[in-house]
Design a protein around this motif. Structure first.
Motif, PDB file in Angstrom:
ATOM      1  N   SER A   1       0.801  -1.225   0.000  1.00  0.00           N
ATOM      2  CA  SER A   1       0.000   0.000   0.000  1.00  0.00           C
ATOM      3  C   SER A   1       0.834   1.275   0.000  1.00  0.00           C
ATOM      4  CB  SER A   1      -0.953   0.007   1.199  1.00  0.00           C
ATOM      5  OG  SER A   1      -0.235  -0.050   2.412  1.00  0.00           O
ATOM      6  N   GLN A   2       2.108   1.187   0.388  1.00  0.00           N
ATOM      7  CA  GLN A   2       2.974   2.367   0.353  1.00  0.00           C
ATOM      8  C   GLN A   2       4.282   2.086  -0.386  1.00  0.00           C
ATOM      9  OE1 GLN A   2       2.164   5.547   1.308  1.00  0.00           O
ATOM     10  NE2 GLN A   2       0.128   4.612   1.552  1.00  0.00           N
ATOM     11  N   ASN A   3       4.209   1.177  -1.341  1.00  0.00           N
ATOM     12  CA  ASN A   3       5.425   0.813  -2.075  1.00  0.00           C
ATOM     13  C   ASN A   3       5.066   0.496  -3.522  1.00  0.00           C
ATOM     14  OD1 ASN A   3       8.008   0.093  -2.822  1.00  0.00           O
ATOM     15  ND2 ASN A   3       8.008  -1.858  -1.714  1.00  0.00           N
TER      16      ASN A   3
ATOM     17  N   GLU B   1       1.443   7.903  -4.494  1.00  0.00           N
ATOM     18  CA  GLU B   1       1.903   6.712  -3.785  1.00  0.00           C
ATOM     19  C   GLU B   1       0.701   5.936  -3.245  1.00  0.00           C
ATOM     20  OE1 GLU B   1       3.482   4.087  -3.419  1.00  0.00           O
ATOM     21  OE2 GLU B   1       5.392   4.972  -2.786  1.00  0.00           O
ATOM     22  N   GLY B   2       0.826   4.615  -3.300  1.00  0.00           N
ATOM     23  CA  GLY B   2      -0.267   3.763  -2.856  1.00  0.00           C
ATOM     24  C   GLY B   2      -1.180   3.324  -3.978  1.00  0.00           C
TER      25      GLY B   2
END
Length: 411
Positions: free
Chosen positions: A357-359, A386-387
């Motif tokens: 979710s954050q990469n 991002e996400g």
């Protein structure tokens, strides 16, 4: 060897990063399904190709093409716009040819910004919008696009000190990468805001036609190609994709960029145009005069044929991307990845599941290396991307469904 500091901001972009990951996957023997670039796989219309082909045998088209020589194209673009949106356009002062809309968004900041001036850009947004500002030694203030706001910026959140140093705002709806649309009321708010704060308002409008009304009547009319049907000069303008000049019919602060890359599948020919405020058109013309002599006249002849000829091809293109959208979204839903159904563009903007979710960059590079499916990381379009990941629907439904099966195995 020393280089200009502005190059520091241009060292990487989302497409270059994914190119390296794709090359690594190919070297490992993966069969690539590339959904990372919004480059249409559909062919240009035959009448446009024929106009270009005939031009090749005309020696008068082989030389430099100065502004006056683009008159026929400018008149065709003005007529096309007037038929679509009902706003009069002066082809001599309010139209200029472009090498695609990307060239316009990259060069206009050179005509508007002084070093240190701010440009207000959408985040996430298309990378060339930022690139043009950096080339002009300007600063960027990112306007966050959040799902809860329909991926529309909130003008009231822009700090007063930033506004005091700002010279331009860049919008683009239907939006790449989020596929969001903006109503006319939003554009009216944007025009009033830019008039109040003395900002140039730029609207990048490549997806003017790639809008899905999603009604039974519209779907049937898009797919019906019977020669007995009466075909209008151009598709009816969609209420989901208004022009910025409908909110600024006097062209007081606005300029709009168009391209034949999406509607007419002519991306490789690099042909577009700008319409808008005469002073902005003249300023952009001054910048272009220092850079290029315009495209080959034959390409302009092909573009004239596309803009003024039968528009059934545009409707088929829209119907094709609607079909692909439906197949791809359904396939994602079937593997448990819930994504909204976009109302426009050739993209699906998907919120990443855990643990990604954050990469988004890690997800995309590992996905292509392990499965051969290439997609674009949301972080490549800005901090607020991002996400998410962006899927470009540039393959037939069966290939898109194969891609989803590979994604399911990866997840």
């Amino acid at each position: 060897m020393l280089f200009a500091q502005r190059l520091q901001f241009l060292q990487s972009n989302v497409f270059a990063d994914m190119d390296r990951a794709k090359a690594k996957a190919l070297a490992a023997g993966r069969q690539l399904i590339d959904l990372s670039l919004g480059s249409s796989d559909l062919p240009a219309e035959a009448h446009a190709i024929e106009a270009i082909a005939q031009s090749l045998y005309d020696p008068s088209t082989h030389g430099y093409l100065l502004f006056h020589g683009t008159q026929a194209f400018r008149h065709a673009a003005a007529l096309w716009y007037e038929q679509r949106f009902g706003i009069p356009i002066n082809p001599e002062t309010e139209v200029i040819p472009l090498i695609g809309s990307q060239e316009g968004t990259a060069h206009l900041p050179l005509a508007v910004l002084n070093p240190g001036d701010f440009a207000l850009l959408l985040d996430p947004g298309y990378p060339s919008h930022a690139g043009g500002v950096y080339l002009a030694s300007g600063q960027i203030y990112p306007m966050p696009l959040r799902a809860e706001n329909g991926f529309l910026p909130v003008f009231a959140d822009i700090p007063t000190p930033v506004l005091a140093q700002s010279r331009m705002m860049v919008l683009s709806y239907p939006h790449n990468p989020t596929s969001a649309i903006a109503p006319l009321s939003f554009f009216q708010e944007a025009v009033a805001f830019c008039q109040q704060h003395h900002l140039v308002l730029v609207h990048d409008f490549p997806y003017v036609d790639l809008v899905f009304e999603d009604t039974k009547e519209d779907a049937e009319s898009s797919l019906n190609t019977s020669p007995r049907l009466r075909v209008p000069a151009s598709p009816r303008p969609s209420s989901l994709a208004p022009s910025i000049l409908q909110a600024d019919p006097e062209k007081s602060v606005s300029i709009e960029f168009f391209t034949l890359s999406k509607s007419y599948n002519m991306g490789g020919f690099r042909i577009g145009f700008a319409i808008g405020n005469a002073e902005l058109i003249r300023a952009l013309r001054q910048v272009k005069a220092a850079v290029d002599f315009n495209q080959y006249r034959g390409i302009l002849n092909g573009a004239i044929a596309a803009l003024t000829g039968n528009q059934d091809g545009v409707k088929k293109t829209v119907a094709t991307f609607r079909q692909r959208r439906d197949a791809f979204v359904n396939a994602l839903h079937n593997i448990g990845w819930q994504v909204p159904t976009p109302k426009a563009t050739m993209y699906v903007w998907a919120k990443l599941p855990e643990p990604w979710s954050q990469n988004s960059i890690g997800f995309c590079t590992q996905l292509v290396e392990n499965t051969g499916v290439a997609v674009s990381p949301g972080a490549g379009f800005g901090k607020f991307g991002e996400g998410y990941v962006r899927f470009a629907l540039v393959h037939e439904p069966d290939i898109l469904e194969t891609a989803v099966r590979r994604i399911a195995e990866f997840l």
